[in-house]
Write a protein that holds these residues in place. Sequence first.
Motif, PDB file in Angstrom:
ATOM      1  N   SER A  89     -18.275  28.448 132.540  1.00  0.00           N
ATOM      2  CA  SER A  89     -18.424  27.203 131.785  1.00  0.00           C
ATOM      3  C   SER A  89     -18.548  27.497 130.293  1.00  0.00           C
ATOM      4  N   TYR A  91     -20.988  26.523 128.497  1.00  0.00           N
ATOM      5  CA  TYR A  91     -22.391  26.869 128.273  1.00  0.00           C
ATOM      6  C   TYR A  91     -22.626  28.352 128.544  1.00  0.00           C
ATOM      7  N   GLU A 131     -25.203  29.074 137.484  1.00  0.00           N
ATOM      8  CA  GLU A 131     -24.530  27.780 137.598  1.00  0.00           C
ATOM      9  C   GLU A 131     -23.714  27.707 138.888  1.00  0.00           C
ATOM     10  N   SER A 136     -26.605  24.363 137.848  1.00  0.00           N
ATOM     11  CA  SER A 136     -27.008  24.435 136.441  1.00  0.00           C
ATOM     12  C   SER A 136     -28.048  25.533 136.296  1.00  0.00           C
ATOM     13  N   GLU A 137     -28.206  26.027 135.081  1.00  0.00           N
ATOM     14  CA  GLU A 137     -29.237  27.037 134.854  1.00  0.00           C
ATOM     15  C   GLU A 137     -30.622  26.448 135.115  1.00  0.00           C
TER      16      GLU A 137
END
Length: 382
Positions: A89, A91, A131, A136-137
């Motif tokens: 991602s 991110y 992720e 998600s983190e």
Amino acid sequence: MKRFSTIFLAVLMLAANLPSAFAMDENAGLSLSCASSILMEKETGTVLYDQDSHAKLEPASVTKIMTLLLVMEAVDSGRLSMDDVVTVSAYAAGMGGSQVYLKEGEQMTVSEMIKCVTVVSGNDCAVALAEHLAGSETAFVAKMNQRAKELGMQDTNFVNCTGLPARGHVTSAYDIALMSRELTLNHPSIRQYTTIWMDSIRGGTFGLTNTNRLVRFYPGTTGLKTGSTDSALYCMSATAERDGMELIAVIMKAPTTAQRFDDAKTLLDYGFANYALVNVYPDAPLSPVDVLLGVVPQVQPQLQRDCRLLVNKADANQVSTRLSMAQNLEAPVEQGQTLGQLDVYVGDELRDSIPIISAQQVDRLTVPDIFARMLHQLLMSK
């Protein structure tokens, strides 16, 4: 038989209350530069050396031991495959610090990403794995903290999966030893990554060199993870194995990278020089036990489990065993039924009690069986 069972249960309760670790040498006299440290034997979890090991400090990238633990648990449970492809991602690609410079949309297998996390502490790969597993983190970090609680890591609060500086992101040398032990004890395949000295990714175009110099320069090193930031200073969890015993040395807040490795070597040298794991067996093979009124006259006993005892090397020749077995055993006998116990001593100190159990089931003779046996014996006597 009832009297024996009562005595056996009482001894088991006594053994359960024995300390899991014998007294440490408080006068080891080790000279360490770090603010906090611990030395733990992996198999038994015994603490061999402790220097303010519950101090809550920043762990830097040693955090990734928990990240790797959750990933390996997913792999070993079948929820994740080493060959699964992870798509990066924006991110994850934007992580700073140590990285392999992943690009948004780039794809890499789980195995390659684990290699990048263990060898060069890739923050981008750690987040990409998080992720992929949890969405998600943030969701992954919640799982990290939950797993920490399950492991008894009472000094720990994770804020991210990388160890990048963040307010409230702390743990302790003791907690790091706990998660290091869980990873190495129950997921030994991680060693194929943590022992890599040099490798590459992207078809050989991007080289990797392990941040853990002990892999190259300390005999027996099996891992595990380094970490450093301006505020955490230099940290690591170092694992090494010699003569069948693996040790975990955790260093927190060493002043320099060289002192971090020197401290870890000092702890490991101390452990290997002074302690050993000893395999314990009965003095003689276990003889069959007579069974009254059984369809077979005897049952074979066996130890319920192996015994590996951690001892100070100076006491290795003081290990002895005492065997106690049931008398007048009467059928039926269940497979796995307790028949006795093997007590293990170091000097005069009881260090372990191992149940001795039946290797097979023995049914009770029925009345027709008894008459048939008597008739057979009568005919054979003529």
